[in-house]
Design an enzyme around this catalytic site. Structure first.
Site, short mmCIF file in Angstrom:
data_model
loop_
_atom_site.label_atom_id
_atom_site.label_comp_id
_atom_site.label_asym_id
_atom_site.label_seq_id
_atom_site.Cartn_x
_atom_site.Cartn_y
_atom_site.Cartn_z
N LYS A 41 2.13 11.64 -2.24
CA LYS A 41 2.37 10.04 -2.50
C LYS A 41 3.37 9.98 -3.83
O LYS A 41 3.46 10.64 -4.50
CB LYS A 41 1.23 9.41 -2.99
N ARG A 90 -11.97 -6.87 -3.82
CA ARG A 90 -11.37 -7.90 -4.36
C ARG A 90 -11.33 -9.11 -3.17
O ARG A 90 -11.07 -10.38 -3.46
CB ARG A 90 -10.01 -7.90 -4.94
N SER A 127 -2.47 -2.20 -8.92
CA SER A 127 -1.57 -1.57 -9.62
C SER A 127 -0.20 -1.69 -9.02
O SER A 127 0.79 -1.77 -10.10
CB SER A 127 -2.12 0.03 -9.28
O1 PNS Z 1 -6.04 4.06 -5.27
P1 PNS Z 1 -6.12 4.38 -3.80
O2 PNS Z 1 -4.58 4.66 -3.34
O3 PNS Z 1 -6.82 3.45 -2.79
O4 PNS Z 1 -6.95 5.52 -3.79
C1 PNS Z 1 -7.26 6.11 -2.57
C2 PNS Z 1 -8.12 7.38 -2.64
C3 PNS Z 1 -7.64 8.41 -3.47
C4 PNS Z 1 -9.51 6.97 -3.26
C5 PNS Z 1 -8.31 7.73 -1.12
O5 PNS Z 1 -7.16 8.09 -0.58
C6 PNS Z 1 -9.17 9.06 -1.00
O6 PNS Z 1 -10.35 8.99 -0.87
N1 PNS Z 1 -8.53 10.06 -0.70
C7 PNS Z 1 -9.21 11.32 -0.48
C8 PNS Z 1 -8.69 11.99 0.97
C9 PNS Z 1 -10.07 11.52 1.75
O7 PNS Z 1 -11.22 12.03 1.82
N2 PNS Z 1 -9.72 11.03 2.95
C10 PNS Z 1 -10.45 10.39 3.98
C11 PNS Z 1 -11.23 9.40 3.43
S1 PNS Z 1 -12.45 8.51 4.45
#
Ligand code: PNS
Length: 163
Positions: A41, A90, A127
């Site tokens: 990302k 939110r 963010s």
């Molecule tokens: O701030 P964000 O972008 O909402 O964070 C997203 C995050 C890092 C929490 C999410 O992308 C995540 O859980 N990534 C880990 C990869 C993963 O486990 N993916 C399957 C989720 S069901």
């Protein structure tokens, strides 16, 4: 001993995130703020910067620590011994986005997700919106810690100068 994980990109961490982490810390004995260090990302702040900002912002919260993670969130939660993920909601939009992830994480490892309703003063804070508004000259100081705010303005100035 119960441990929860508050995961996110935190690019950068906002006072809305901080509110959810602090409230999670009242529900669980320990909270791990898990900063996603997914290189795929595009971020305004690199992994080390996002970790440092999250660590500084949560330093005075007892029972809270910060770690970076990549790969499956469920694997990270198993490794640190977390029984639940805590996410702030939110809006209905957040719920639609979060629900399938919560269900997938339950499918993968039985990991629970606890949704915490965001406080109204943070309902419009993200963010990405904070970055956009700050880049266009708007005041986002109320939504960030002074350190994160200073770093954000500095990064925007650097980008503007072509650094
Ligand atoms: O701030 P964000 O972008 O909402 O964070 C997203 C995050 C890092 C929490 C999410 O992308 C995540 O859980 N990534 C880990 C990869 C993963 O486990 N993916 C399957 C989720 S069901």
């Amino acid at each position: 001993m119960t441990r929860a994980v508050c995961p996110g990109s935190f690019d950068p961490l906002t006072r809305g995130h901080l509110d959810i982490v602090a409230r999670a810390a009242r529900l669980f004995d320990e909270v791990v703020v898990a900063v996603g260090v997914n290189a795929s990302k595009r971020r305004l702040f690199d992994d080390e910067e996002r970790l440092a900002m999250a660590a500084a912002a949560t330093a005075d919260l007892p029972g809270v620590r910060v770690e970076g993670f990549s790969g499956l969130l469920t694997d990270f939660c198993t490794r640190v011994g977390a029984v639940a993920v805590v996410k702030g909601l939110r809006s209905a939009g957040d719920y639609e986005y979060e629900l399938p992830m919560a269900q997938m994480n339950d499918h993968l490892s039985g990991l629970e997700t606890v949704f915490v309703a965001s406080r109204p003063q943070f309902a419009h804070v993200s963010s990405s919106l904070v970055k956009e508004v700050a880049t266009l000259g708007g005041d986002v100081a109320p939504f960030l810690t002074p350190e994160v705010h200073a770093r954000l303005l500095a990064r925007i100035a650097e980008r503007r100068a072509g650094a």
